[in-house]
Design a protein around this motif. Structure first.
Motif, PDB file in Angstrom:
ATOM      1  N   HIS A   1       0.843  -1.196   0.000  1.00 48.83           N
ATOM      2  CA  HIS A   1       0.000   0.000   0.000  1.00 48.83           C
ATOM      3  C   HIS A   1       0.873   1.238   0.000  1.00 48.83           C
ATOM      4  O   HIS A   1       1.922   1.286   0.646  1.00 48.83           O
ATOM      5  CB  HIS A   1      -0.918  -0.007   1.222  1.00 48.83           C
TER       6      HIS A   1
ATOM      7  N   PRO B   1     -11.221   7.366  -3.634  1.00 52.33           N
ATOM      8  CA  PRO B   1     -10.734   6.163  -4.320  1.00 52.33           C
ATOM      9  C   PRO B   1      -9.255   5.895  -4.059  1.00 52.33           C
ATOM     10  O   PRO B   1      -8.768   4.785  -4.257  1.00 52.33           O
ATOM     11  CB  PRO B   1     -10.991   6.468  -5.798  1.00 52.33           C
TER      12      PRO B   1
ATOM     13  N   SER C   1      -6.526   2.967   0.195  1.00 52.24           N
ATOM     14  CA  SER C   1      -6.457   1.512   0.006  1.00 52.24           C
ATOM     15  C   SER C   1      -6.131   0.769   1.282  1.00 52.24           C
ATOM     16  O   SER C   1      -6.185  -0.447   1.328  1.00 52.24           O
ATOM     17  CB  SER C   1      -5.417   1.181  -1.072  1.00 52.24           C
TER      18      SER C   1
ATOM     19  N   ARG D   1     -17.208  -1.271  -1.667  1.00 55.36           N
ATOM     20  CA  ARG D   1     -15.761  -1.470  -1.836  1.00 55.36           C
ATOM     21  C   ARG D   1     -15.359  -2.744  -1.108  1.00 55.36           C
ATOM     22  O   ARG D   1     -15.588  -2.895   0.088  1.00 55.36           O
ATOM     23  CB  ARG D   1     -15.000  -0.273  -1.289  1.00 55.36           C
ATOM     24  N   SER D   2     -14.725  -3.651  -1.789  1.00 54.72           N
ATOM     25  CA  SER D   2     -14.452  -4.954  -1.198  1.00 54.72           C
ATOM     26  C   SER D   2     -13.224  -4.905  -0.297  1.00 54.72           C
ATOM     27  O   SER D   2     -12.288  -4.143  -0.533  1.00 54.72           O
ATOM     28  CB  SER D   2     -14.253  -6.004  -2.291  1.00 54.72           C
TER      29      SER D   2
ATOM     30  N   GLY E   1      -9.986  -6.876  -1.143  1.00 55.60           N
ATOM     31  CA  GLY E   1      -9.717  -6.659  -2.566  1.00 55.60           C
ATOM     32  C   GLY E   1      -9.341  -5.227  -2.912  1.00 55.60           C
ATOM     33  O   GLY E   1      -8.310  -4.968  -3.523  1.00 55.60           O
ATOM     34  N   GLU E   2     -10.189  -4.272  -2.484  1.00 56.16           N
ATOM     35  CA  GLU E   2      -9.876  -2.884  -2.798  1.00 56.16           C
ATOM     36  C   GLU E   2      -9.249  -2.137  -1.625  1.00 56.16           C
ATOM     37  O   GLU E   2      -8.395  -1.272  -1.817  1.00 56.16           O
ATOM     38  CB  GLU E   2     -11.160  -2.161  -3.231  1.00 56.16           C
ATOM     39  N   VAL E   3      -9.736  -2.436  -0.445  1.00 57.50           N
ATOM     40  CA  VAL E   3      -9.238  -1.720   0.736  1.00 57.50           C
ATOM     41  C   VAL E   3      -8.872  -2.721   1.824  1.00 57.50           C
ATOM     42  O   VAL E   3      -9.599  -3.694   2.050  1.00 57.50           O
ATOM     43  CB  VAL E   3     -10.324  -0.766   1.296  1.00 57.50           C
ATOM     44  N   SER E   4      -7.751  -2.497   2.470  1.00 57.31           N
ATOM     45  CA  SER E   4      -7.360  -3.318   3.622  1.00 57.31           C
ATOM     46  C   SER E   4      -7.693  -2.577   4.907  1.00 57.31           C
ATOM     47  O   SER E   4      -7.590  -1.354   4.972  1.00 57.31           O
ATOM     48  CB  SER E   4      -5.855  -3.612   3.583  1.00 57.31           C
TER      49      SER E   4
ATOM     50  N   PRO F   1      -2.732  -4.381  -2.237  1.00 58.50           N
ATOM     51  CA  PRO F   1      -3.607  -3.364  -2.832  1.00 58.50           C
ATOM     52  C   PRO F   1      -3.988  -3.775  -4.246  1.00 58.50           C
ATOM     53  O   PRO F   1      -3.321  -4.629  -4.848  1.00 58.50           O
ATOM     54  CB  PRO F   1      -2.711  -2.124  -2.858  1.00 58.50           C
ATOM     55  N   PRO F   2      -5.071  -3.199  -4.786  1.00 59.83           N
ATOM     56  CA  PRO F   2      -5.441  -3.521  -6.156  1.00 59.83           C
ATOM     57  C   PRO F   2      -4.330  -3.049  -7.098  1.00 59.83           C
ATOM     58  O   PRO F   2      -3.662  -2.057  -6.821  1.00 59.83           O
ATOM     59  CB  PRO F   2      -6.726  -2.715  -6.378  1.00 59.83           C
TER      60      PRO F   2
ATOM     61  N   THR G   1      -2.459  -1.114  -9.671  1.00 63.34           N
ATOM     62  CA  THR G   1      -2.720   0.215 -10.211  1.00 63.34           C
ATOM     63  C   THR G   1      -2.656   0.152 -11.721  1.00 63.34           C
ATOM     64  O   THR G   1      -1.901  -0.610 -12.289  1.00 63.34           O
ATOM     65  CB  THR G   1      -1.708   1.238  -9.688  1.00 63.34           C
TER      66      THR G   1
END
Lengths: 345, 345
Positions: A188, A245, A248, A270-271, A274-277, A341-342, A344
């Motif tokens: 992240h 957005p 993360s 927001r998952s 997957g998208e956010v820790s 993180p997803p 980029t």
DNA sequence: GGTCCCCATGTGACCGGTCACAATCCTGGC
DNA sequence: GCCAGGATTGTGACCGGTCACATGGGGACC
């Protein structure tokens, strides 16, 4: 044992003395393990004590001798997991030393109300343990008269006013540092922070541990979001963060806040992870069973409570000055809520 | 206020008497609001009290008069939401009456250990409140000597041994009945039940409320699953239930169990409430923020604690026999975890 | 003006232990 | 056989209040 019934006034040492044919002072010596009592006499007295079901009155003991074998715990709350666990730890240690445990709740942080609670606690006699994790507790700790034996359970030693007193604490700074490093190590870019209220105006230990990890990694430092203690506040904070957005990774001041944040992220679609820790603090009992289960830092609150009592016990009876019970190190527990993180793009 | 400092022995009524030029008895009369004290004298005494910072010693009061204005709460646990809330309620009510609150934890249900804890509590003087939601608590309530003023917080009035004593309880039967009816009304063929341990060998109130609703609806009665208190046990029970495709609705003895069940269903890939509905008891603070948020029955534990204290207060001081504080009715809170069963066919 | 009574206050004992000191018992040494 | 001295035990005062009762000082009433 006394079987003769009759809801009677409980036996006093003079009753025992009469029954054993000795003076009350001899009885006093026996119950205090004084060495110079003839074994046969001691035997006789003990028999009488058993016969009459004698129990030494804690009240009279306190009045006559001053020692009271009692602790009063001052806390702002009994239901939050951390507070409740500390209380449980104190009680456990106190029970082992046959101390009585009293409790006083600081319902408001109002100066006068806090002072009144401190007085009430002082009236109970014995020692004091103040849980100073919040403004009410910090004020209470400050309002304790100097002559009273007191131990503070504090957020961090540097943030409290009076340096002459014994404190215990967990290494919150280290805990926050670990959790933040964990999130950064997953890739992240930075970690946002939803703070619990600081007990004082100064920056909390958790905040500074978080900040240190960011600096060391050269990561940008977002403004911490001021939360509170409960899931509702976490939810509110989470809603704001969910709109950005760029967010993360979110570190939360405790597991309850994290729960609210998780919920807000879910509602925003927001998952996690997957998208956010998301990571929390405390490892509350339910955190392992959330979906997703929560990455958190386990803190040994029960041990902290035991340590607080041990310290107070040492202050109360110099004879008992054992080496201070070490409080265990915070332990990072990685679960489902934190991940890479997803990508980029 | 006394400003002269000097860590001195606190002022006694005799010190105040000397300062005010009266006898100690007059001081005693003043602090007890005895009517026959000349106003000017009272004034003088009050001034001296303020001057010396006098506070009446609770210890001496207890010793001399017998009245102690103290409650000790005996409980098996301080961290579970229900127990902690009851404690908080008791403390709140006690504080209002300036009673001291003590706490004793029943760490084991072992006969001897329980008896020892009861003795310790008795030694503290004053009244007793026993939270008898579990075997340890029930044993403790039974072990309290008849002459001690005690109030039991019980699961249900019929399940406790000694009928001569004052109790408070919530209407668990009604709560379970409501929750079960709710699930049935959604169209579920029947409702499975994951039970918390009963405090006694008899069937718990929650179990019987659940059963009654099933019978009235003519629904089949599955065997209740014996859970425990925590999410771990709920998880274990949930895994078993998840394997049975016929299970479409699960009522859990508390929210912690429900949390474990939700997790187990998630792991088994069964959606909630799409395939299975889940409901709990207590409305713990986190239940509203779970995903899915939990349908549950809210119980007023704090009010229960206050009621327990009010009752004890009435026993302790006949003067205070106010009408017993009514405990509020359980309230069903419908959230996301309950819904219509999947279409059959 | 004297008696009765109530108002206001003081005195002594007590609650159940402890503390400081005195008194008694026993034993060894000479 | 006598005395010192430690081992045991007892006595009185005290901790800080309360309780039960005694005491002194005004009216009110006759």
């Amino acid at each position: 044992m006394n079987v003769t019934g009759h809801t009677r006034r409980p036996a006093s040492i003079r009753d025992v003395a009469t029954a054993a044919g000795v003076s009350y002072q001899t009885v006093s010596r026996v119950i205090n393990d004084h060495p110079s009592v003839k074994p046969t006499t001691r035997e006789r007295v003990l028999a009488a004590i058993d016969e009459l079901g004698f129990r030494r009155s804690a009240t009279a003991l306190a009045l006559a001798s001053g020692r009271s074998r009692a602790v009063t715990v001052l806390t702002a709350n009994t239901t939050h997991y951390g507070y409740a666990s500390i209380l449980q730890g104190i009680e456990e240690a106190a029970r082992a030393e046959s101390y009585a445990v009293g409790i006083g709740v600081l319902e408001s942080a109002d100066e006068a109300a806090v002072a009144a609670e401190v007085r009430r606690a002082a009236d109970a006699g014995g020692g004091l343990i103040v849980i100073a994790y919040d403004p009410a507790g910090v004020k209470a700790l400050g309002a304790v008269p100097a002559e009273l034996p007191v131990v503070g359970v504090v957020e961090t030693p540097a943030s409290t006013p009076d340096p002459g007193r014994p404190w215990v604490w967990t290494d919150d700074r280290e805990a926050a540092y670990q959790a933040t490093r964990h999130l950064l190590s997953l890739g992240h870019e930075t970690v946002h922070y939803v703070a619990i209220p600081s007990s004082t105006r100064r920056t909390s230990a958790r905040t500074s541990g978080w900040r240190q990890a960011l600096r060391e990694a050269g990561a940008p430092e977002p403004r911490p979001v001021q939360g509170s203690w409960g899931p509702a506040e976490g939810h509110a904070a989470g809603r704001r963060l969910a709109r950005d957005p760029a967010v993360s990774a979110i570190l939360c001041g405790n597991d309850d806040l994290a729960l609210g944040v998780l919920r807000a992220l879910h509602e925003a679609g927001r998952s996690v992870p997957g998208e956010v820790s998301v990571a929390g603090f405390d490892d509350a009992p339910h955190s392992a069973y959330l979906t997703p289960s929560l990455t958190t830092v386990r803190l040994d609150f029960t041990g902290l409570g035991r340590a607080a009592f041990a310290l107070l016990h040492g202050v109360l009876e110099e004879a008992a000055r054992i080496a201070p019970h070490p409080v265990s190190v915070p332990e990072l527990v990685v679960r489902e809520s934190s991940g890479r993180p997803p990508a980029t793009g």
